[in-house]
Motif scaffolding. Sequence first.
Motif, short mmCIF file in Angstrom:
data_model
loop_
_atom_site.label_atom_id
_atom_site.label_comp_id
_atom_site.label_asym_id
_atom_site.label_seq_id
_atom_site.Cartn_x
_atom_site.Cartn_y
_atom_site.Cartn_z
N SER A 1 21.28 9.24 -3.68
CA SER A 1 22.60 8.98 -3.12
C SER A 1 23.67 9.60 -4.03
O SER A 1 23.40 9.97 -5.17
N GLU A 2 24.88 9.68 -3.52
CA GLU A 2 25.94 10.35 -4.24
C GLU A 2 26.35 9.65 -5.52
O GLU A 2 26.95 10.26 -6.41
N ASP A 3 26.01 8.35 -5.65
CA ASP A 3 26.42 7.62 -6.85
C ASP A 3 25.36 7.63 -7.97
O ASP A 3 25.57 7.04 -9.02
N VAL A 4 24.22 8.31 -7.77
CA VAL A 4 23.22 8.42 -8.83
C VAL A 4 23.71 9.48 -9.83
O VAL A 4 24.08 10.59 -9.45
N PRO A 5 23.71 9.15 -11.14
CA PRO A 5 24.22 10.11 -12.13
C PRO A 5 23.50 11.45 -12.05
O PRO A 5 22.29 11.53 -11.82
N GLU A 6 24.27 12.52 -12.26
CA GLU A 6 23.71 13.86 -12.19
C GLU A 6 22.63 14.10 -13.23
O GLU A 6 21.73 14.93 -13.03
N GLU A 7 22.66 13.34 -14.32
CA GLU A 7 21.61 13.49 -15.33
C GLU A 7 20.23 13.22 -14.73
O GLU A 7 19.25 13.90 -15.08
N PHE A 8 20.12 12.24 -13.84
CA PHE A 8 18.83 11.99 -13.18
C PHE A 8 18.43 13.20 -12.33
O PHE A 8 17.26 13.59 -12.30
N ALA A 9 19.39 13.78 -11.62
CA ALA A 9 19.09 14.95 -10.80
C ALA A 9 18.59 16.11 -11.67
O ALA A 9 17.62 16.81 -11.31
N ARG A 10 19.23 16.32 -12.81
CA ARG A 10 18.79 17.40 -13.70
C ARG A 10 17.38 17.13 -14.22
O ARG A 10 16.55 18.05 -14.28
N GLY B 1 15.50 -5.48 -8.26
CA GLY B 1 16.26 -4.77 -7.25
C GLY B 1 15.71 -5.20 -5.90
O GLY B 1 16.12 -6.20 -5.33
N VAL B 2 14.68 -4.46 -5.41
CA VAL B 2 13.97 -4.92 -4.21
C VAL B 2 12.90 -5.95 -4.56
O VAL B 2 12.39 -6.64 -3.69
N GLY B 3 12.53 -6.05 -5.85
CA GLY B 3 11.64 -7.12 -6.29
C GLY B 3 10.24 -6.72 -6.69
O GLY B 3 9.43 -7.59 -7.02
N GLY B 4 9.91 -5.42 -6.72
CA GLY B 4 8.55 -5.02 -7.02
C GLY B 4 8.08 -5.43 -8.40
O GLY B 4 6.97 -5.95 -8.57
N ARG C 1 19.31 -9.65 4.41
CA ARG C 1 20.19 -8.60 3.90
C ARG C 1 21.47 -9.24 3.38
O ARG C 1 22.01 -10.16 3.99
N VAL C 2 21.94 -8.77 2.24
CA VAL C 2 23.19 -9.29 1.69
C VAL C 2 24.26 -8.21 1.71
O VAL C 2 23.98 -7.03 1.57
N GLU C 3 25.47 -8.63 1.90
CA GLU C 3 26.63 -7.76 1.78
C GLU C 3 27.41 -8.24 0.56
O GLU C 3 27.55 -9.43 0.35
N GLY C 4 27.89 -7.34 -0.22
CA GLY C 4 28.60 -7.78 -1.42
C GLY C 4 29.48 -6.69 -1.96
O GLY C 4 29.72 -5.66 -1.33
N GLY C 5 29.94 -6.93 -3.17
CA GLY C 5 30.80 -5.95 -3.83
C GLY C 5 29.99 -4.88 -4.51
O GLY C 5 28.77 -4.78 -4.35
N ARG C 6 30.65 -4.08 -5.29
CA ARG C 6 29.99 -3.03 -6.05
C ARG C 6 29.50 -3.57 -7.39
O ARG C 6 30.05 -4.53 -7.93
N THR C 7 28.46 -2.94 -7.92
CA THR C 7 27.97 -3.29 -9.23
C THR C 7 27.69 -2.02 -10.01
O THR C 7 27.29 -1.00 -9.42
N ARG C 8 27.90 -2.08 -11.31
CA ARG C 8 27.55 -0.95 -12.16
C ARG C 8 26.05 -0.94 -12.50
O ARG C 8 25.58 0.01 -13.13
N LEU C 9 25.33 -1.96 -12.08
CA LEU C 9 23.89 -2.04 -12.35
C LEU C 9 23.15 -1.30 -11.23
O LEU C 9 22.46 -1.87 -10.39
N GLY C 10 23.30 0.04 -11.25
CA GLY C 10 22.90 0.84 -10.11
C GLY C 10 21.44 0.75 -9.73
O GLY C 10 21.09 0.77 -8.55
N ARG C 11 20.53 0.68 -10.70
CA ARG C 11 19.11 0.61 -10.38
C ARG C 11 18.69 -0.76 -9.86
O ARG C 11 17.57 -0.96 -9.42
#
Length: 361
Positions: free
Chosen positions: A140-149, A225-228, A269-279
């Motif tokens: 997604s667009e909010d994943v840091p570019e460092e991961f893409a590299r 996150g999803v719980g795995g 499913r939950v709806e909520g605000g934004r979090t900086r804990l992206g993973r």
Amino acid sequence: MEKSWLNTARESYTARERELIGAEHGAQARSFFRRHPAHQITPLRPLPAMAGTAGVAAIQAKDESARMGLGSFKALGGLYAVARLVRAEAEERHGPSPTEEQLREVAARTPFVCASAGNHGLSVTAGVRELGGTPIVFLSEDVPEEFARRLRRLGAEVRRSAGDYEQSMAAALEAAERHGWRLVSDSSWDGYTDVPLEIMRGYTALFDEVAEAGEAPTHVFVQAGVGGLAAAAAGYARDRWGEEPRIVVVEPEAAPCLLASVRAGRPTRVEGGRTRLGRLDCREPSLLAWRLLSRLADAFVTITDEEAEAAARSLAAEGVRVSACGAAGAAGLLSLDQDTRAALDLGPGSRVLIVGTEGAL
């Protein structure tokens, strides 16, 4: 939404759960990883200063920041699932003992595709490239570019999608269905459980390492996150250490999909605000993880971004350098109110296990 939720639906571990996740799966995963050239047991680090702050006898952190050169516990999941998937296909085609050449031929037949917030994609890519296959990772667009590299350096084709992780997951699923690619998701839903289950079984290797190292914990705090990972912890812990350890699942307050699901008695499913804990920013739980955790976990707690960041600083002061996501389990422990501590029998005699899930970014 409540800060914490005690699981009134908690039940005993049975043969049904053992068939899905248990100590034997940890042993099988360990056997696989021992043969991998990048494998090393990750350290179990004592945290005496944090234990004093938390008012417990001991805290140990399973430090996954250097796992297999990929920087997180996720190295154990996608790589393992890809290897199991390819071997199963090769055995169907060639019989019970496929050669390395036959494994590579099967891996090269069709691309593997996944969505990722970063770490899962690295693990899938590593596993696919080791077998000569083609990995395609949606970010997604909010994943840091460092991961893409990092993904590109490992050999992945990276595709960016608009929006958040859920939209990247939808894009990966659509691409898999349209092209006939092999989907490697760490979440599960009706009709898609085999691959996510293998990913969760791969995660049990880290808990098998913990068990081999010494005394059983009285409490396990594990982020979700999803719980795995949390479900892998719960299944392994119940099989290996019994019903006594208290298992506490920690989520961001902006994305408490497991807490909400257990409270509702169904995947929610939950709806909520934004979090900086992206993973950890996941709005719907994995079906398999929810089924296990709704029976096996003792409590669900939420944390703020600031609490996770403070816990990361405390861990760094004791030599465990993880991100705020990696420190979420510790943050859950440190943020408990007195009523929840009492309900979990957390006190001066407690031995706590946390998982530092990823290195500092």
